[in-house]
Design a protein around this motif. Structure first.
Motif, PDB file in Angstrom:
ATOM      1  N   LEU A   1       0.830  -1.201   0.000  1.00  0.00           N
ATOM      2  CA  LEU A   1       0.000   0.000   0.000  1.00  0.00           C
ATOM      3  C   LEU A   1       0.860   1.245   0.000  1.00  0.00           C
ATOM      4  N   ARG A   2       0.326   2.317  -0.530  1.00  0.00           N
ATOM      5  CA  ARG A   2       0.984   3.620  -0.477  1.00  0.00           C
ATOM      6  C   ARG A   2      -0.030   4.643   0.011  1.00  0.00           C
ATOM      7  N   SER A   3       0.465   5.721   0.613  1.00  0.00           N
ATOM      8  CA  SER A   3      -0.404   6.822   1.031  1.00  0.00           C
ATOM      9  C   SER A   3      -0.370   7.909  -0.031  1.00  0.00           C
ATOM     10  N   GLU A   4      -1.531   8.468  -0.297  1.00  0.00           N
ATOM     11  CA  GLU A   4      -1.595   9.572  -1.257  1.00  0.00           C
ATOM     12  C   GLU A   4      -2.622  10.584  -0.793  1.00  0.00           C
ATOM     13  N   ASP A   5      -2.403  11.844  -1.162  1.00  0.00           N
ATOM     14  CA  ASP A   5      -3.325  12.917  -0.830  1.00  0.00           C
ATOM     15  C   ASP A   5      -4.305  13.133  -1.980  1.00  0.00           C
ATOM     16  N   LYS A   6      -5.507  13.476  -1.627  1.00  0.00           N
ATOM     17  CA  LYS A   6      -6.536  13.756  -2.635  1.00  0.00           C
ATOM     18  C   LYS A   6      -7.388  14.911  -2.127  1.00  0.00           C
ATOM     19  N   VAL A   7      -7.678  15.875  -3.000  1.00  0.00           N
ATOM     20  CA  VAL A   7      -8.563  16.989  -2.650  1.00  0.00           C
ATOM     21  C   VAL A   7      -9.940  16.703  -3.219  1.00  0.00           C
ATOM     22  N   LEU A   8     -10.931  16.652  -2.350  1.00  0.00           N
ATOM     23  CA  LEU A   8     -12.313  16.431  -2.755  1.00  0.00           C
ATOM     24  C   LEU A   8     -13.073  17.752  -2.704  1.00  0.00           C
ATOM     25  N   ASN A   9     -13.768  18.056  -3.766  1.00  0.00           N
ATOM     26  CA  ASN A   9     -14.551  19.290  -3.837  1.00  0.00           C
ATOM     27  C   ASN A   9     -15.979  18.990  -3.383  1.00  0.00           C
ATOM     28  N   VAL A  10     -16.287  19.391  -2.157  1.00  0.00           N
ATOM     29  CA  VAL A  10     -17.591  19.089  -1.556  1.00  0.00           C
ATOM     30  C   VAL A  10     -18.531  20.264  -1.805  1.00  0.00           C
ATOM     31  N   VAL A  11     -19.551  20.026  -2.599  1.00  0.00           N
ATOM     32  CA  VAL A  11     -20.524  21.067  -2.930  1.00  0.00           C
ATOM     33  C   VAL A  11     -21.618  21.078  -1.869  1.00  0.00           C
ATOM     34  N   VAL A  12     -21.780  22.224  -1.196  1.00  0.00           N
ATOM     35  CA  VAL A  12     -22.835  22.408  -0.191  1.00  0.00           C
ATOM     36  C   VAL A  12     -23.897  23.314  -0.800  1.00  0.00           C
ATOM     37  N   LYS A  13     -25.083  22.788  -0.975  1.00  0.00           N
ATOM     38  CA  LYS A  13     -26.165  23.552  -1.603  1.00  0.00           C
ATOM     39  C   LYS A  13     -26.827  24.480  -0.590  1.00  0.00           C
ATOM     40  N   LYS A  14     -27.496  25.503  -1.096  1.00  0.00           N
ATOM     41  CA  LYS A  14     -28.190  26.465  -0.240  1.00  0.00           C
ATOM     42  C   LYS A  14     -29.216  25.764   0.651  1.00  0.00           C
ATOM     43  N   GLY A  15     -29.181  26.121   1.933  1.00  0.00           N
ATOM     44  CA  GLY A  15     -30.202  25.643   2.850  1.00  0.00           C
ATOM     45  C   GLY A  15     -29.997  24.263   3.419  1.00  0.00           C
ATOM     46  N   TRP A  16     -28.934  23.560   3.012  1.00  0.00           N
ATOM     47  CA  TRP A  16     -28.745  22.202   3.524  1.00  0.00           C
ATOM     48  C   TRP A  16     -28.604  22.219   5.041  1.00  0.00           C
ATOM     49  N   ARG A  17     -29.194  21.228   5.671  1.00  0.00           N
ATOM     50  CA  ARG A  17     -29.251  21.188   7.128  1.00  0.00           C
ATOM     51  C   ARG A  17     -28.138  20.340   7.721  1.00  0.00           C
ATOM     52  N   ALA A  18     -27.897  20.576   9.003  1.00  0.00           N
ATOM     53  CA  ALA A  18     -26.934  19.739   9.720  1.00  0.00           C
ATOM     54  C   ALA A  18     -27.393  18.290   9.639  1.00  0.00           C
ATOM     55  N   GLY A  19     -26.445  17.388   9.412  1.00  0.00           N
ATOM     56  CA  GLY A  19     -26.778  15.981   9.269  1.00  0.00           C
ATOM     57  C   GLY A  19     -26.875  15.519   7.830  1.00  0.00           C
ATOM     58  N   THR A  20     -26.932  16.470   6.878  1.00  0.00           N
ATOM     59  CA  THR A  20     -26.955  16.098   5.462  1.00  0.00           C
ATOM     60  C   THR A  20     -25.657  15.381   5.110  1.00  0.00           C
ATOM     61  N   LYS A  21     -25.783  14.265   4.383  1.00  0.00           N
ATOM     62  CA  LYS A  21     -24.609  13.461   4.031  1.00  0.00           C
ATOM     63  C   LYS A  21     -24.271  13.626   2.558  1.00  0.00           C
ATOM     64  N   ILE A  22     -22.982  13.790   2.280  1.00  0.00           N
ATOM     65  CA  ILE A  22     -22.475  13.896   0.912  1.00  0.00           C
ATOM     66  C   ILE A  22     -21.434  12.802   0.739  1.00  0.00           C
ATOM     67  N   THR A  23     -21.674  11.866  -0.185  1.00  0.00           N
ATOM     68  CA  THR A  23     -20.816  10.695  -0.325  1.00  0.00           C
ATOM     69  C   THR A  23     -20.043  10.714  -1.639  1.00  0.00           C
ATOM     70  N   PHE A  24     -18.754  10.416  -1.536  1.00  0.00           N
ATOM     71  CA  PHE A  24     -17.893  10.248  -2.699  1.00  0.00           C
ATOM     72  C   PHE A  24     -17.570   8.757  -2.819  1.00  0.00           C
ATOM     73  N   PRO A  25     -18.191   8.055  -3.774  1.00  0.00           N
ATOM     74  CA  PRO A  25     -17.971   6.612  -3.891  1.00  0.00           C
ATOM     75  C   PRO A  25     -16.522   6.266  -4.217  1.00  0.00           C
ATOM     76  N   ARG A  26     -15.976   5.261  -3.478  1.00  0.00           N
ATOM     77  CA  ARG A  26     -14.684   4.636  -3.773  1.00  0.00           C
ATOM     78  C   ARG A  26     -13.502   5.614  -3.731  1.00  0.00           C
ATOM     79  N   GLU A  27     -13.602   6.650  -2.907  1.00  0.00           N
ATOM     80  CA  GLU A  27     -12.503   7.617  -2.804  1.00  0.00           C
ATOM     81  C   GLU A  27     -11.677   7.426  -1.539  1.00  0.00           C
ATOM     82  N   GLY A  28     -11.998   6.413  -0.734  1.00  0.00           N
ATOM     83  CA  GLY A  28     -11.300   6.230   0.524  1.00  0.00           C
ATOM     84  C   GLY A  28     -10.186   5.202   0.462  1.00  0.00           C
TER      85      GLY A  28
END
Length: 332
Positions: free
Chosen positions: A188-215
């Protein structure tokens, strides 16, 4: 005799033909490539990009149309099949029905049907490993980097957002460090990745945003999903109640009894005058309509800015003033 030989030969030919026709010529059921808008030759990155685009468009938290949820489930189903090497290989040859009915392949690529049908694309595929022999590694070599169909549990991270960011919407650039397999398939190797998380207007606490297979990735499972959960940052002036924001206005006892006009700050840095001519009791509220946060499913509409009054009582009253107040309030 001659006729009997001819009949026997014909029967044998029909038997061979029948065996050959057990493999369907065209896949049946849903066209998952069409669902995602990609071609059958698309690679995993192209499928992933298509899925993300459609997921953002049809996610039920972002799209209030009646058909959005069903569409979202359909594209998620297509994504799961086309990014799983085994399922995709079987789907490409036998279609959706092949997956549902427990179809798999022998080591020579022939049709084989298990007696364990599957009811869902989200589970029930563990039995495929039982029917793959050692020779199947060569058959599926281009697809077998991740030998098991299940992914690791999603890696969950809190994503703090300010009320101003919720008001306007924003994109957060989050840097993660993840583990990935080297080309040897073992280390295994470690690598850095920048994910651009889009937060839409009005989204509430607890809203989940998932990036498939990025972990993180391991030898036995595909990369984990990465999930961000929105968390409201504490604000110095407001507290949030759904789409409403609450502002505490401190006024004196004199202002509460005799009336006043207060200037209320809005979340977008304006000042709104609020005249109060009636007696204001501690804990009383007034509303500035449409000055709150956007509604998640209808961003053009907003909640209210609720002004909650806190009346400041004096620590002491001079004796002469006490008599005047008693006289003035005698009939109240």
């Amino acid at each position: 005799m001659h006729r009997g030989d001819s009949s026997g030969s014909s029967s044998s030919a029909e038997s061979v033909k029948s065996e050959q026709e057990t493999v369907p010529v065209k896949p049946s059921g849903k066209d998952f490539y069409k669902v995602l808008g990609v071609s059958p030759e698309s690679n995993e990155d192209e499928i992933k990009k298509a899925y993300r685009k459609l997921a953002l468009k049809f996610h039920p938290d972002k799209n209030s149309d009646a058909e959005a949820e069903d569409k979202f489930k359909e594209i998620a189903e297509a994504y799961e099949i086309l990014t799983d090497p085994k399922k995709r290989a079987i789907y490409d040859q036998f279609g959706e029905e092949g997956l549902k009915n427990g179809v798999t392949l022998t080591s020579h690529g022939n049709l084989f049907r298990s007696n364990v049908p599957t009811d869902s694309f989200s589970h029930g595929y563990e039995h495929f490993d039982i029917f793959f022999g050692q020779d199947d590694d060569e058959l599926f070599k281009p697809f077998r980097r991740f030998p098991h169909s299940r992914h690791q549990p999603s890696a969950v991270h809190e994503l703090p957002v300010t009320l101003e960011e919720v008001l306007q919407g924003c994109t957060k650039h989050v840097k993660i460090t993840r583990k990935r397999l080297n080309p040897d398939g073992c280390s295994l190797r470690s690598e850095d990745k920048v994910l651009n998380v889009v937060v839409k207007k009005g989204w509430r606490a607890g809203t989940k945003i998932t990036f498939p297979r990025e972990g993180d990735e391991t030898q036995n499972k595909g990369p984990a999903d990465v999930t961000f959960v929105l968390k409201d940052e504490e604000h110095p002036q407001y507290r949030r109640e759904g789409a409403n924001i609450v502002y505490t206005a401190k006024i004196t006892l004199k202002e509460a009894l005799c009336g006043c006009t207060i200037n209320v700050p809005t979340l977008d840095s304006r000042m709104m005058p609020l005249p109060c001519s009636d007696i204001i009791k501690p804990g009383a509220t007034r509303r500035l309509r449409g000055e709150g946060l956007p509604l998640p499913k209808s961003p053009s509409q907003k909640g209210d800015l609720v002004v909650e009054f806190q009346v400041l009582f004096p620590d002491r009253i001079p004796p002469q003033s006490r008599e005047i107040i008693k006289h003035s309030l005698a009939k109240c």
